[in-house]
Design a protein around this motif. Structure first.
Motif, PDB file in Angstrom:
ATOM      1  N   ARG A 142       0.801  -1.219   0.000  1.00 15.04           N
ATOM      2  CA  ARG A 142       0.000   0.000   0.000  1.00 15.04           C
ATOM      3  C   ARG A 142       0.836   1.272   0.000  1.00 15.04           C
ATOM      4  NH1 ARG A 142      -5.334  -1.083   3.836  1.00 15.04           N
ATOM      5  NH2 ARG A 142      -5.857  -3.151   3.000  1.00 15.04           N
ATOM      6  N   ALA A 143       1.892   1.297   0.814  1.00 21.67           N
ATOM      7  CA  ALA A 143       2.688   2.526   0.910  1.00 21.67           C
ATOM      8  C   ALA A 143       3.696   2.636  -0.228  1.00 21.67           C
ATOM      9  CB  ALA A 143       3.394   2.588   2.258  1.00 21.67           C
ATOM     10  N   ALA A 144       4.461   1.581  -0.470  1.00 18.45           N
ATOM     11  CA  ALA A 144       5.496   1.627  -1.512  1.00 18.45           C
ATOM     12  C   ALA A 144       5.002   1.124  -2.851  1.00 18.45           C
ATOM     13  CB  ALA A 144       6.705   0.793  -1.074  1.00 18.45           C
ATOM     14  N   GLU A 145       3.903   0.406  -2.873  1.00 17.88           N
ATOM     15  CA  GLU A 145       3.294  -0.080  -4.119  1.00 17.88           C
ATOM     16  C   GLU A 145       4.322  -0.794  -5.006  1.00 17.88           C
ATOM     17  OE1 GLU A 145       1.517   3.383  -5.834  1.00 17.88           O
ATOM     18  OE2 GLU A 145      -0.172   3.369  -4.428  1.00 17.88           O
ATOM     19  N   ARG A 243       9.915   4.884  -4.291  1.00 20.62           N
ATOM     20  CA  ARG A 243       8.915   4.994  -3.232  1.00 20.62           C
ATOM     21  C   ARG A 243       9.500   4.420  -1.949  1.00 20.62           C
ATOM     22  NH1 ARG A 243       8.476   2.394  -7.809  1.00 20.62           N
ATOM     23  NH2 ARG A 243       7.244   0.668  -6.956  1.00 20.62           N
ATOM     24  N   ALA A 245       8.886   3.536   2.039  1.00 20.07           N
ATOM     25  CA  ALA A 245       7.941   3.312   3.132  1.00 20.07           C
ATOM     26  C   ALA A 245       8.733   3.228   4.426  1.00 20.07           C
ATOM     27  CB  ALA A 245       7.151   2.026   2.897  1.00 20.07           C
ATOM     28  N   ALA A 277       9.245   9.592  -3.290  1.00 19.05           N
ATOM     29  CA  ALA A 277       8.114   9.699  -2.369  1.00 19.05           C
ATOM     30  C   ALA A 277       8.476   9.018  -1.056  1.00 19.05           C
ATOM     31  CB  ALA A 277       6.884   9.050  -2.973  1.00 19.05           C
ATOM     32  N   LEU A 278       8.413   9.760   0.060  1.00 18.00           N
ATOM     33  CA  LEU A 278       8.661   9.212   1.391  1.00 18.00           C
ATOM     34  C   LEU A 278       7.336   9.178   2.146  1.00 18.00           C
ATOM     35  CD1 LEU A 278      11.360  11.011   0.564  1.00 18.00           C
ATOM     36  CD2 LEU A 278      12.060  10.341   2.860  1.00 18.00           C
ATOM     37  N   ARG A 279       6.983   7.998   2.617  1.00 12.39           N
ATOM     38  CA  ARG A 279       5.684   7.849   3.274  1.00 12.39           C
ATOM     39  C   ARG A 279       5.826   7.022   4.540  1.00 12.39           C
ATOM     40  NH1 ARG A 279       0.176   5.356   0.477  1.00 12.39           N
ATOM     41  NH2 ARG A 279      -1.242   5.790   2.223  1.00 12.39           N
ATOM     42  N   GLY A 280       5.400   7.591   5.660  1.00  9.47           N
ATOM     43  CA  GLY A 280       5.362   6.822   6.893  1.00  9.47           C
ATOM     44  C   GLY A 280       4.201   5.843   6.863  1.00  9.47           C
ATOM     45  N   PHE A 281       4.419   4.677   7.475  1.00  7.85           N
ATOM     46  CA  PHE A 281       3.356   3.665   7.476  1.00  7.85           C
ATOM     47  C   PHE A 281       3.217   3.079   8.873  1.00  7.85           C
ATOM     48  CE2 PHE A 281       1.750  -0.640   7.286  1.00  7.85           C
ATOM     49  CZ  PHE A 281       0.623  -0.495   6.490  1.00  7.85           C
TER      50      PHE A 281
END
Length: 339
Positions: A142-145, A243, A245, A277-281
């Motif tokens: 979901r976060a890194a796809e 991407r 995560a 893209a940096l996304r916390g999960f």
């Protein structure tokens, strides 16, 4: 176990004092306390299995924001599988296996809303319900796809999340998977058993140099459980539209202080020009994921396409040792205690 057969007292593990350095057995005490009694809307659960995690090291320090810290003089807590002993409200049936958040004690009184039935048809092994694979699955999917053909780097690859992440990245179509760990012994197992093509070993040279060797064409995805130098190195070798995560900060949690902050310098220019893209999960933000993961994990365990690496120590008195050994990097995969 019927209510009439219950003992008058139970054991629980309490924190003696906050740990400013590496935790030792002196930070814990086994206490005998009266058996708790459930009230309306509560259940009495006998703990059968409990998990210890790296985040507990941070909670022991007293500086664990946003997670609540453990309190000296009181029992610790954490993810556990238990058996319902009594349920005055009727929402559960004695004998049912459930998940709850009050490990580190033989028995726990828990509000019905905080207890989740285990789906033994989807995932028949009770220990597997304590896997951290749901975090790995959600972060990668979901976060890194993760996409077919991706090159994936997993930091902290021998931990509870990382030991599942290599297998799951493969399952999602990654063409190359690289993981970091703390010893060549662990690295060998990651390559032989857990889906990793190559590994980098902390202390065997600069992380960025090792990562460029292991992923000469760069990386598309980072699942980061460590932060620090490894996050910086991943950004340096990131491909355009990579991407990231971010799920943990082991460089801080298992460090000298075990604090909650993990400062790191990142090159903003690289983030912008490569469109990283940096996304916390966090699993807490995805309440539907445990059920989705149980179905995926159960299928993988049954057909042999997934394994659940874990260490199992027996006896509640072994819980402090389990956490100390985890922080020392003694195990691969999840660390569980059987009561």
């Amino acid at each position: 176990m019927s209510p009439t057969a219950l003992p008058a007292a139970q054991r629980e593990i309490r924190l003696v004092r906050h740990a400013e350095g590496e935790p030792t057995s002196r930070h814990f005490v086994v206490a005998e306390v009266p058996m708790p009694e459930p009230g309306p809307g509560q259940v009495l659960v006998r703990t059968r299995l409990m998990a210890v995690t790296a985040a507990m090291r941070m909670q022991m320090s007293g500086d664990s924001k946003p997670m609540p810290p453990f309190v000296p003089g009181r029992a610790l807590w954490g993810s556990a599988v238990g058996q319902v002993v009594a349920a005055p409200g009727g929402g559960f049936t004695p004998g049912e296996l459930v998940h709850h958040r009050y490990g580190w004690r033989e028995f726990a009184v828990v509000d019905e809303s905080q207890v989740r039935r285990l789906d033994l048809d989807a995932l028949p092994d009770p220990a597997a319900h304590l896997s951290q694979g749901a975090t790995a699955w959600g972060a990668l999917r979901r976060a890194a796809e993760v996409r077919p053909g991706d090159t994936v780097f997993v930091s902290g690859a021998a931990g509870g999340v990382g030991s599942m992440a290599g297998q799951l990245a493969r399952r999602l179509g990654a063409a190359r998977v690289v993981g970091s760990t703390g010893s060549e012994r662990k690295a060998s197992r990651l390559r032989a058993e857990l889906g990793y093509d190559d590994t980098i070993v902390r202390g065997a040279g600069p992380i960025e140099r090792q990562l460029r060797r292991a992923a000469p064409d760069g990386i598309d995805v980072l699942l980061d459980t460590v932060g620090g130098e490894q996050l910086t190195a991943a950004l340096a070798v990131a491909r355009p539209d990579a991407r990231f995560a971010l799920v943990g900060a082991l460089s801080s949690q298992l460090g000298a202080t075990g604090g909650s902050t993990a400062p790191v310098e990142l090159d903003t220019g690289l983030i912008i020009t490569r469109r990283v893209a940096l996304r916390g999960f966090g699993l807490h933000a995805h309440p539907d994921l445990p059920q989705e993961w149980a179905k995926e994990f159960g299928q993988g365990l049954r057909d042999g396409s997934l394994v659940f690496p874990h260490a199992l120590l027996k006896g509640i008195e072994q819980a402090p040792r389990a956490l100390c050994e985890l922080t020392q990097g003694r195990h691969i995969g999840a660390v569980l205690v059987e009561l």
